[in-house]
Scaffold this motif. Structure first.
Motif, PDB file in Angstrom:
ATOM      1  N   LEU A 184     116.961  -5.228  16.606  1.00 27.48           N
ATOM      2  CA  LEU A 184     117.411  -6.454  17.101  1.00 27.48           C
ATOM      3  C   LEU A 184     116.699  -7.323  16.242  1.00 27.48           C
ATOM      4  CD1 LEU A 184     117.411  -6.439  21.057  1.00 27.48           C
ATOM      5  CD2 LEU A 184     119.355  -6.289  19.765  1.00 27.48           C
ATOM      6  N   SER A 185     117.591  -8.616  16.003  1.00 29.15           N
ATOM      7  CA  SER A 185     117.211  -9.740  15.371  1.00 29.15           C
ATOM      8  C   SER A 185     118.433 -10.805  15.878  1.00 29.15           C
ATOM      9  CB  SER A 185     117.130  -9.884  13.815  1.00 29.15           C
ATOM     10  OG  SER A 185     118.307  -9.749  13.215  1.00 29.15           O
ATOM     11  N   PHE A 186     118.072 -12.078  15.684  1.00 26.56           N
ATOM     12  CA  PHE A 186     119.160 -13.000  15.887  1.00 26.56           C
ATOM     13  C   PHE A 186     120.058 -13.095  15.116  1.00 26.56           C
ATOM     14  CE2 PHE A 186     121.153 -17.273  17.200  1.00 26.56           C
ATOM     15  CZ  PHE A 186     121.249 -17.043  18.479  1.00 26.56           C
ATOM     16  N   LEU A 187     121.372 -12.750  15.664  1.00 25.89           N
ATOM     17  CA  LEU A 187     122.464 -12.809  14.692  1.00 25.89           C
ATOM     18  C   LEU A 187     122.643 -11.772  13.677  1.00 25.89           C
ATOM     19  CD1 LEU A 187     123.394 -16.676  14.901  1.00 25.89           C
ATOM     20  CD2 LEU A 187     124.927 -14.698  16.187  1.00 25.89           C
ATOM     21  N   ARG A 188     121.743 -10.667  13.902  1.00 26.75           N
ATOM     22  CA  ARG A 188     121.738  -9.682  12.688  1.00 26.75           C
ATOM     23  C   ARG A 188     121.294 -10.178  11.537  1.00 26.75           C
ATOM     24  NH1 ARG A 188     121.351  -5.092  15.842  1.00 26.75           N
ATOM     25  NH2 ARG A 188     123.378  -4.357  16.744  1.00 26.75           N
ATOM     26  N   THR A 231     124.132 -10.236  19.467  1.00 24.92           N
ATOM     27  CA  THR A 231     124.965  -9.179  18.556  1.00 24.92           C
ATOM     28  C   THR A 231     126.472  -9.358  18.964  1.00 24.92           C
ATOM     29  OG1 THR A 231     124.592  -7.469  20.325  1.00 24.92           O
ATOM     30  CG2 THR A 231     122.864  -7.677  18.668  1.00 24.92           C
ATOM     31  N   LEU A 232     126.708  -9.922  19.953  1.00 29.09           N
ATOM     32  CA  LEU A 232     128.170  -9.878  20.096  1.00 29.09           C
ATOM     33  C   LEU A 232     128.907 -11.054  19.262  1.00 29.09           C
ATOM     34  CD1 LEU A 232     127.994 -10.162  24.089  1.00 29.09           C
ATOM     35  CD2 LEU A 232     128.361  -8.007  22.601  1.00 29.09           C
ATOM     36  N   GLN A 233     128.393 -11.828  18.594  1.00 31.37           N
ATOM     37  CA  GLN A 233     128.861 -12.955  17.738  1.00 31.37           C
ATOM     38  C   GLN A 233     128.841 -12.662  16.221  1.00 31.37           C
ATOM     39  OE1 GLN A 233     127.816 -16.889  19.118  1.00 31.37           O
ATOM     40  NE2 GLN A 233     126.263 -15.741  20.443  1.00 31.37           N
ATOM     41  N   VAL A 234     128.564 -11.782  16.032  1.00 31.98           N
ATOM     42  CA  VAL A 234     128.215 -11.478  14.289  1.00 31.98           C
ATOM     43  C   VAL A 234     129.255 -11.023  13.476  1.00 31.98           C
ATOM     44  CG1 VAL A 234     125.681 -11.200  14.639  1.00 31.98           C
ATOM     45  CG2 VAL A 234     127.123  -9.182  14.663  1.00 31.98           C
ATOM     46  N   GLY A 237     123.185 -18.741  26.396  1.00 33.68           N
ATOM     47  CA  GLY A 237     122.378 -19.248  25.394  1.00 33.68           C
ATOM     48  C   GLY A 237     122.513 -18.770  24.198  1.00 33.68           C
ATOM     49  N   ALA A 238     122.908 -17.450  23.842  1.00 33.70           N
ATOM     50  CA  ALA A 238     123.119 -17.236  22.489  1.00 33.70           C
ATOM     51  C   ALA A 238     124.275 -18.064  21.716  1.00 33.70           C
ATOM     52  CB  ALA A 238     123.287 -15.596  22.272  1.00 33.70           C
TER      53      ALA A 238
END
Length: 325
Positions: free
Chosen positions: A32-36, A77-80, A304-305
């Motif tokens: 995991l990382s923010f937005l991959r 991860t749902l937005q990348v 939040g993401a």
């Protein structure tokens, strides 16, 4: 989704070579990382650093926001796979060098040392020429961050999405409290109250120090598009720090927070407001008060993401190479 890429991409937090580009790694797997985004402590050439602040020792009610950064990274991860919806094709993940700078390191048992550690952390990011979006953590984290920003930019306008004003009187600057830090920020001259805005407020505080307030009822009656226009009129061209307390949203949309209050904004209202704020002179921001233990569905972290992605868009909109609007 590029299926050919999806079959081969994994652990892009570490294997990705570039700080730009969409990602097609399976949302349910991988590191995991923010937005991959690629993890990096090297900020040379970086435009924007996403950093976690897993601190929740300033809360007045329910704890758990120390787990917020981890949950926000997972939800992101749902937005990348695609550019963010509604931004006219603007794709900040492809147009800017954005990294996950990891979390702040601090001694959890030495709370008095925390503010200075966070200010130093953000100071280092800004000194490298990058902007920052912080993932909280409780809302107190905005105060040490604002100190670093004010050092670099001077007094800022604060755009605060929140159920609470967080301007309750507290002249003891050594106290660590997530309900008094904007009182302190005004008293220290970190923010200009007349050019700041609070949005979504629905709790009583007799003195908000002159900060213009658009409470939750006004948002509901005025509508999100008109709310955004009013915010932009107040902010003008001032340099703005945007802080989004997830309890600005009604508990129906964000139950996983420490001090929920009914009557708040919907996710749809928040999305429209944030999108319509394109063009404000945003220099940094944060998303705070996501407390995963109080939301088994993960909906709060998902909200939040999405907010964090909108903040990235707001930050990048005025900096994109081809400014078409």
């Amino acid at each position: 989704m590029a299926l050919e890429d999806a079959k081969n991409q994994v652990d892009q937090s570490f294997t990705k070579q570039s700080s730009r580009g969409l990602s097609y790694e399976n949302s349910f797997g991988g590191a995991l990382s923010f937005l991959r985004r690629r993890y990096s402590k090297d900020l040379q050439g970086v435009d924007l650093a996403i950093t976690g602040v897993p601190f929740d020792q300033a809360v007045t009610n329910r704890p758990g926001t120390r787990l917020g950064p981890r949950a926000l990274r997972e939800a992101s991860t749902l937005q990348v796979f695609d550019p963010p919806y509604g931004w006219d094709g603007f794709s900040p993940l492809e147009e800017f060098d954005i990294v996950d700078y990891g979390d702040l390191a601090f001694d959890y048992a030495n709370v008095p040392a925390f503010p200075g550690a966070l200010t130093d952390h953000i100071r280092g990011i800004l000194a490298a020429g990058a902007g920052s979006i912080a993932l909280g953590g409780d809302h107190y984290i905005s105060f040490p961050i604002l100190r670093a920003y004010a050092e670099r930019f001077g007094p800022l306008s604060l755009l605060q999405f929140d159920a609470h004003s967080d301007t309750w009187a507290d002249d003891d600057m050594s106290r660590v409290d997530h309900g008094t830090m904007f009182y302190k920020a005004v008293k220290e001259g970190l923010i200009d109250p007349k050019r700041s805005v609070q949005v979504g407020i629905r709790t009583v505080n007799a003195d908000n120090l002159g900060v213009p307030t658009i409470d939750a009822r006004e948002v509901h009656e005025r509508g999100p598009a008109e709310t955004a226009r009013k915010i932009k009129e107040i902010l003008g061209d001032a340099q703005v720090y945007v802080t989004f307390d997830i309890d600005c949203l009604d508990p129906a949309f964000a139950p996983g927070t420490g001090t929920p209050v009914w009557g708040g904004l919907s996710s749809a209202q928040a999305a429209i407001i944030l999108r319509d704020l394109a063009g404000i002179n945003m220099v940094g921001g944060d998303v705070v008060e996501v407390s995963p233990p109080f939301d088994s569905t993960g909906a709060t972290a998902i909200a939040g993401a999405h907010v964090a992605m909108e903040l990235i868009c707001l930050w990048g909109w005025t900096r994109r190479p081809d400014k078409t609007g």
